[in-house]
Write a protein that holds these residues in place. Structure first.
Motif, PDB file in Angstrom:
ATOM      1  N   GLY A  61       0.811  -1.200   0.000  1.00 22.44           N
ATOM      2  CA  GLY A  61       0.000   0.000   0.000  1.00 22.44           C
ATOM      3  C   GLY A  61       0.841   1.245   0.000  1.00 22.44           C
ATOM      4  O   GLY A  61       2.027   1.215  -0.326  1.00 22.44           O
ATOM      5  N   GLY A  62       0.225   2.331   0.390  1.00 24.79           N
ATOM      6  CA  GLY A  62       0.815   3.652   0.277  1.00 24.79           C
ATOM      7  C   GLY A  62       2.065   3.852   1.110  1.00 24.79           C
ATOM      8  O   GLY A  62       2.192   3.336   2.217  1.00 24.79           O
ATOM      9  N   ILE A  63       2.981   4.619   0.515  1.00 25.99           N
ATOM     10  CA  ILE A  63       4.199   5.043   1.208  1.00 25.99           C
ATOM     11  C   ILE A  63       3.894   6.401   1.811  1.00 25.99           C
ATOM     12  O   ILE A  63       3.578   7.356   1.100  1.00 25.99           O
ATOM     13  N   ASP A  64       3.948   6.491   3.129  1.00 24.37           N
ATOM     14  CA  ASP A  64       3.660   7.751   3.808  1.00 24.37           C
ATOM     15  C   ASP A  64       4.762   8.782   3.527  1.00 24.37           C
ATOM     16  O   ASP A  64       5.915   8.421   3.256  1.00 24.37           O
ATOM     17  N   THR A  65       4.416  10.064   3.613  1.00 29.92           N
ATOM     18  CA  THR A  65       5.379  11.138   3.408  1.00 29.92           C
ATOM     19  C   THR A  65       6.576  10.948   4.334  1.00 29.92           C
ATOM     20  O   THR A  65       6.410  10.741   5.532  1.00 29.92           O
ATOM     21  N   GLY A  66       7.773  10.949   3.746  1.00 32.10           N
ATOM     22  CA  GLY A  66       9.002  10.794   4.514  1.00 32.10           C
ATOM     23  C   GLY A  66       9.363   9.346   4.840  1.00 32.10           C
ATOM     24  O   GLY A  66      10.409   9.096   5.428  1.00 32.10           O
ATOM     25  N   GLU A  67       8.515   8.402   4.465  1.00 28.47           N
ATOM     26  CA  GLU A  67       8.753   6.982   4.770  1.00 28.47           C
ATOM     27  C   GLU A  67       9.531   6.341   3.627  1.00 28.47           C
ATOM     28  O   GLU A  67       9.277   6.615   2.455  1.00 28.47           O
ATOM     29  N   HIS A  68      10.456   5.460   3.948  1.00 32.00           N
ATOM     30  CA  HIS A  68      11.190   4.708   2.926  1.00 32.00           C
ATOM     31  C   HIS A  68      10.294   3.584   2.398  1.00 32.00           C
ATOM     32  O   HIS A  68       9.502   3.006   3.143  1.00 32.00           O
ATOM     33  N   ALA A  69      10.431   3.268   1.130  1.00 29.96           N
ATOM     34  CA  ALA A  69       9.589   2.239   0.498  1.00 29.96           C
ATOM     35  C   ALA A  69       9.683   0.886   1.201  1.00 29.96           C
ATOM     36  O   ALA A  69       8.671   0.197   1.356  1.00 29.96           O
ATOM     37  N   ILE A  70      10.864   0.505   1.655  1.00 28.98           N
ATOM     38  CA  ILE A  70      11.031  -0.794   2.335  1.00 28.98           C
ATOM     39  C   ILE A  70      10.291  -0.797   3.674  1.00 28.98           C
ATOM     40  O   ILE A  70       9.658  -1.790   4.042  1.00 28.98           O
ATOM     41  N   VAL A  71      10.349   0.299   4.393  1.00 25.52           N
ATOM     42  CA  VAL A  71       9.628   0.407   5.667  1.00 25.52           C
ATOM     43  C   VAL A  71       8.126   0.301   5.404  1.00 25.52           C
ATOM     44  O   VAL A  71       7.404  -0.422   6.103  1.00 25.52           O
ATOM     45  N   ALA A  72       7.655   1.018   4.387  1.00 30.79           N
ATOM     46  CA  ALA A  72       6.230   0.960   4.025  1.00 30.79           C
ATOM     47  C   ALA A  72       5.830  -0.455   3.630  1.00 30.79           C
ATOM     48  O   ALA A  72       4.752  -0.931   4.007  1.00 30.79           O
ATOM     49  N   LEU A  73       6.685  -1.132   2.882  1.00 33.81           N
ATOM     50  CA  LEU A  73       6.381  -2.496   2.447  1.00 33.81           C
ATOM     51  C   LEU A  73       6.190  -3.417   3.650  1.00 33.81           C
ATOM     52  O   LEU A  73       5.193  -4.138   3.737  1.00 33.81           O
ATOM     53  N   HIS A  74       7.128  -3.389   4.584  1.00 34.27           N
ATOM     54  CA  HIS A  74       7.008  -4.229   5.788  1.00 34.27           C
ATOM     55  C   HIS A  74       5.721  -3.902   6.548  1.00 34.27           C
ATOM     56  O   HIS A  74       4.984  -4.809   6.955  1.00 34.27           O
ATOM     57  N   ARG A  75       5.448  -2.617   6.739  1.00 33.07           N
ATOM     58  CA  ARG A  75       4.256  -2.195   7.479  1.00 33.07           C
ATOM     59  C   ARG A  75       2.981  -2.632   6.773  1.00 33.07           C
ATOM     60  O   ARG A  75       2.090  -3.238   7.390  1.00 33.07           O
ATOM     61  N   GLU A  76       2.889  -2.357   5.483  1.00 29.04           N
ATOM     62  CA  GLU A  76       1.668  -2.656   4.742  1.00 29.04           C
ATOM     63  C   GLU A  76       1.413  -4.163   4.625  1.00 29.04           C
ATOM     64  O   GLU A  76       0.279  -4.622   4.768  1.00 29.04           O
ATOM     65  N   VAL A  77       2.456  -4.943   4.361  1.00 27.19           N
ATOM     66  CA  VAL A  77       2.273  -6.398   4.277  1.00 27.19           C
ATOM     67  C   VAL A  77       1.766  -6.928   5.610  1.00 27.19           C
ATOM     68  O   VAL A  77       0.832  -7.727   5.662  1.00 27.19           O
TER      69      VAL A  77
END
Length: 145
Positions: A48-64
């Motif tokens: 899902g979405g990458i929050d402002t200032g968030e790295h794509a890998i961090v967003a991936l782990h969170r969203e999954v």
């Protein structure tokens, strides 16, 4: 340049750019997918979405984790695509920039945190047939088990 997959941009709409990180999650010959339960269920690659200032890998782990309840390891970016869609949950016309990763689902912690999601496993051929958007289907079709 990131190629568009799916419907073209509608000139009559104003789009908001929405970057996101999504994962192909193969395990034991199947793919871990998520079903977003809304008016019409939609089968998707988890992410899902990458929050402002968030790295794509961090967003991936969170969203999954939020959408599946699974932890992942060794994510590797394999490509990206853009698509123009209406997102009813946000009442938003979006230009989604979809960064696609492949990763290993390592451990299920529990059910999806997002209660409007459920997990399914599908073999690659079935996944390519049932995924709800052309970009997800394209990247799933590239997998070889």
């Amino acid at each position: 340049m990131i190629h568009r997959i799916g419907e073209p941009r509608l000139k009559s709409k104003r789009y908001t750019r929405r970057p996101g990180a999504y994962a192909l999650l193969p395990r034991d010959g199947n793919l871990l997918l998520t079903v977003q339960l809304c008016d019409e269920p939609d089968i998707q690659l988890p992410g899902g979405g990458i929050d402002t200032g968030e790295h794509a890998i961090v967003a991936l782990h969170r969203e999954v984790y939020e959408e599946t309840g699974w932890r992942i390891s060794k994510p590797r970016r394999i490509g990206a695509f853009r698509r123009f869609v209406y997102m009813p949950e946000y009442d938003l016309w979006a230009e989604k920039i979809c960064h696609i990763f492949i990763a290993r689902p390592t451990r299920q912690i529990g059910p999806p945190v997002e209660t409007d999601h459920k997990v399914i496993w599908a073999n690659p051929e079935t996944a390519v047939r049932i995924l709800g958007n052309a970009g997800d289907r394209y990247f799933a079709s590239l997998l070889s088990f």
